[in-house]
Design a protein around this motif. Structure first.
Motif: not given
Length: 191
Positions: A4, A7, A9-10, A13, A36-37
């Motif tokens: 996954p 952080t 990269q999330s 995105d 991004a949660k």
């Protein structure tokens, strides 16, 4: 199994998804954290300023797009004996253009390019992206036997971007995209 994304990269995105949906004005730390949660503190930990976040998002897009375009350009490499035929060139152009109807995910790069027009700190990243598009266009045009392909590459890219923007703005597919580029190539071959 794919690992996954981290952080950082999330967050990147999430920024690109938000820009695609609501433009740069929709990018807030709270919204990013939710999308991004991740915690709100994670957003500010990884990116001190919104400019840094936008710059990194554009650079990420550029890196991914450059990788994709380089792979396509490598498929178009040609030697003296094996040129690129029109069908192959049309297929590559279709891949570059997205191959599918344009949607909100295609808006983010346009938004970031417009932001680069307002913020000179983003212009280097935008320039890298256009250089990758130009390289691919030059290879395709060279393979088609177009004289002075390097000089015409940026015009071909501008044509593609203009038709993509038109498709986004009108909601109609850019079906004429490949035809328009092939018309440009044929005209350049005759010149």
């Amino acid at each position: 199994m794919a690992k996954p994304p981290g952080t950082r990269q999330s967050i990147i995105d999430a920024v690109l998804r938000i820009i695609a949906e609501d433009g740069i004005a929709g990018v807030t730390n709270r919204r990013i954290a939710k999308e991004a949660k991740v915690s709100l503190g994670s957003v500010t930990y990884h990116f001190a300023t919104q400019h840094e976040m936008l710059r990194e998002s554009l650079l990420h897009f550029v890196a991914e797009e450059t990788r994709r375009l380089t792979e396509l350009a490598d498929q178009c490499r040609t030697d003296e004996t094996d040129g690129t035929d029109a069908d192959r060139a049309a297929a590559v152009v279709g891949q570059v253009a997205g191959g599918a109807p344009f949607g909100s995910r295609h808006i983010a790069p346009f938004e970031l390019y417009i932001q680069a027009g307002r913020d000179e700190r983003l212009r280097t990243a935008a320039d890298q992206s256009f250089a990758a598009y130009d390289q691919l266009a030059a290879r395709i045009l060279t393979g088609l036997g177009v004289p002075d392909a390097e000089r015409l590459a940026s015009s071909a890219v501008a044509l593609i971007f203009g038709l993509q923007l038109r498709s986004l703005a009108t909601g109609r597919p850019a079906e004429e995209l490949v035809d328009a580029l092939m018309l440009l190539a044929r005209g350049a071959q005759r010149a």
